[in-house]
Design a protein around this motif. Sequence first.
Motif, mmCIF file in Angstrom:
data_model
loop_
_atom_site.group_PDB
_atom_site.id
_atom_site.type_symbol
_atom_site.label_atom_id
_atom_site.label_comp_id
_atom_site.label_asym_id
_atom_site.label_seq_id
_atom_site.Cartn_x
_atom_site.Cartn_y
_atom_site.Cartn_z
ATOM 1 N N TYR A 62 0.856 -1.391 0.042
ATOM 2 C CA TYR A 62 0.018 0.094 -0.053
ATOM 3 C C TYR A 62 0.872 1.378 0.073
ATOM 4 O O TYR A 62 2.163 1.292 0.432
ATOM 5 C CB TYR A 62 -0.840 -0.036 1.263
ATOM 6 N N LYS A 63 0.567 2.205 -0.595
ATOM 7 C CA LYS A 63 1.230 3.620 -0.526
ATOM 8 C C LYS A 63 0.853 4.184 0.589
ATOM 9 O O LYS A 63 0.062 5.327 0.348
ATOM 10 C CB LYS A 63 0.851 4.313 -1.926
ATOM 11 N N PHE A 64 1.144 4.006 1.791
ATOM 12 C CA PHE A 64 0.972 4.778 2.892
ATOM 13 C C PHE A 64 2.102 5.528 3.347
ATOM 14 O O PHE A 64 3.290 5.117 2.978
ATOM 15 C CB PHE A 64 0.496 4.015 4.134
ATOM 16 N N VAL A 65 2.122 6.588 3.947
ATOM 17 C CA VAL A 65 3.269 7.425 4.564
ATOM 18 C C VAL A 65 3.440 7.089 5.952
ATOM 19 O O VAL A 65 2.557 7.353 7.099
ATOM 20 C CB VAL A 65 2.963 8.947 4.276
ATOM 21 N N ALA A 66 4.698 6.542 6.458
ATOM 22 C CA ALA A 66 4.800 6.183 7.479
ATOM 23 C C ALA A 66 6.017 7.041 8.062
ATOM 24 O O ALA A 66 7.007 7.327 7.746
ATOM 25 C CB ALA A 66 5.919 4.894 7.736
ATOM 26 N N VAL A 67 5.646 7.971 9.287
ATOM 27 C CA VAL A 67 6.375 9.136 9.715
ATOM 28 C C VAL A 67 6.711 8.761 11.033
ATOM 29 O O VAL A 67 5.772 8.430 11.887
ATOM 30 C CB VAL A 67 5.740 10.584 9.751
ATOM 31 N N THR A 68 8.012 8.583 11.361
ATOM 32 C CA THR A 68 8.264 7.996 12.507
ATOM 33 C C THR A 68 9.107 9.209 13.427
ATOM 34 O O THR A 68 9.880 10.185 12.788
ATOM 35 C CB THR A 68 9.732 7.094 12.408
ATOM 36 N N THR A 69 8.644 9.393 14.536
ATOM 37 C CA THR A 69 9.046 10.287 15.518
ATOM 38 C C THR A 69 9.539 9.933 16.745
ATOM 39 O O THR A 69 8.869 8.916 17.225
ATOM 40 C CB THR A 69 7.744 11.435 15.851
ATOM 41 N N ASP A 70 10.585 10.583 17.272
ATOM 42 C CA ASP A 70 10.947 10.142 18.544
ATOM 43 C C ASP A 70 10.463 10.854 19.617
ATOM 44 O O ASP A 70 10.653 12.088 19.882
ATOM 45 C CB ASP A 70 12.837 10.453 18.457
ATOM 46 N N TYR A 71 9.482 10.234 20.107
ATOM 47 C CA TYR A 71 8.722 11.154 21.227
ATOM 48 C C TYR A 71 9.417 11.546 22.505
ATOM 49 O O TYR A 71 9.032 12.195 23.192
ATOM 50 C CB TYR A 71 7.342 10.022 21.358
ATOM 51 N N GLU A 72 10.601 10.630 22.714
ATOM 52 C CA GLU A 72 11.457 10.988 23.931
ATOM 53 C C GLU A 72 11.852 12.306 23.879
ATOM 54 O O GLU A 72 12.055 12.900 24.976
ATOM 55 C CB GLU A 72 12.264 9.839 24.099
ATOM 56 N N SER A 73 12.393 12.573 22.717
ATOM 57 C CA SER A 73 12.966 13.964 22.537
ATOM 58 C C SER A 73 12.183 14.921 22.533
ATOM 59 O O SER A 73 12.347 16.287 22.799
ATOM 60 C CB SER A 73 13.884 14.061 21.328
ATOM 61 N N LEU A 74 10.578 14.771 22.369
ATOM 62 C CA LEU A 74 9.878 15.727 22.457
ATOM 63 C C LEU A 74 9.280 16.230 23.948
ATOM 64 O O LEU A 74 8.779 17.270 24.116
ATOM 65 C CB LEU A 74 8.679 15.493 21.575
ATOM 66 N N LYS A 75 9.361 15.322 24.804
ATOM 67 C CA LYS A 75 9.061 15.429 26.194
ATOM 68 C C LYS A 75 10.114 16.458 27.028
ATOM 69 O O LYS A 75 11.134 15.851 27.149
ATOM 70 C CB LYS A 75 8.885 14.308 26.946
ATOM 71 N N LYS A 76 9.682 17.671 27.393
ATOM 72 C CA LYS A 76 10.501 18.432 28.137
ATOM 73 C C LYS A 76 10.024 19.177 29.059
ATOM 74 O O LYS A 76 8.811 19.258 29.033
ATOM 75 C CB LYS A 76 11.075 19.709 27.090
ATOM 76 N N GLU A 77 10.650 19.344 30.188
ATOM 77 C CA GLU A 77 9.898 20.384 31.439
ATOM 78 C C GLU A 77 9.697 21.668 31.075
ATOM 79 O O GLU A 77 8.686 22.215 31.508
ATOM 80 C CB GLU A 77 10.908 20.057 32.633
ATOM 81 N N GLY A 78 10.314 21.980 30.426
ATOM 82 C CA GLY A 78 10.356 23.673 29.951
ATOM 83 C C GLY A 78 11.265 24.219 28.880
ATOM 84 O O GLY A 78 11.986 23.130 28.192
ATOM 85 N N PRO A 79 11.127 25.324 28.531
ATOM 86 C CA PRO A 79 12.141 25.748 27.321
ATOM 87 C C PRO A 79 13.488 25.808 27.788
ATOM 88 O O PRO A 79 13.883 26.002 29.029
ATOM 89 C CB PRO A 79 11.520 27.184 26.910
ATOM 90 N N ASP A 80 14.519 25.974 26.632
ATOM 91 C CA ASP A 80 15.774 25.840 27.024
ATOM 92 C C ASP A 80 16.224 27.348 26.788
ATOM 93 O O ASP A 80 15.967 27.905 25.743
ATOM 94 C CB ASP A 80 16.520 25.120 25.912
ATOM 95 N N PHE A 81 16.561 28.060 27.966
ATOM 96 C CA PHE A 81 16.933 29.278 27.678
ATOM 97 C C PHE A 81 18.575 29.813 27.728
ATOM 98 O O PHE A 81 19.334 28.755 28.111
ATOM 99 C CB PHE A 81 16.520 30.401 28.855
#
Length: 81
Positions: A62-81
């Motif tokens: 099938y012609k599906f698009v599989a997007v893989t994302t590293d969800y661990e790198s998206l979890k942050k406590e707050g912004p980096d200053f």
Amino acid sequence: MIRKMLDHARKHPGLVPQLFFIVLGMGGAGAYLIRLAKGPHVTWRHASNPEPWNNLPPTFQYKFVAVTTDYESLKKEGPDF
């Protein structure tokens, strides 16, 4: 309509290449769409085969698009200053 385009092209000869490439692009796009519609698993007769996806073999790709994302790198406590 074609007659008007030809008369307009005679009055403005600089538009001839533009009209040529527009017609060439439209023809190429139409040919590409017709080529896509003639695949081995495409049917135009829905009366004889109303659900063609049920007749596909299990190994069909099938012609599906599989997007893989590293969800661990998206979890942050707050912004980096």
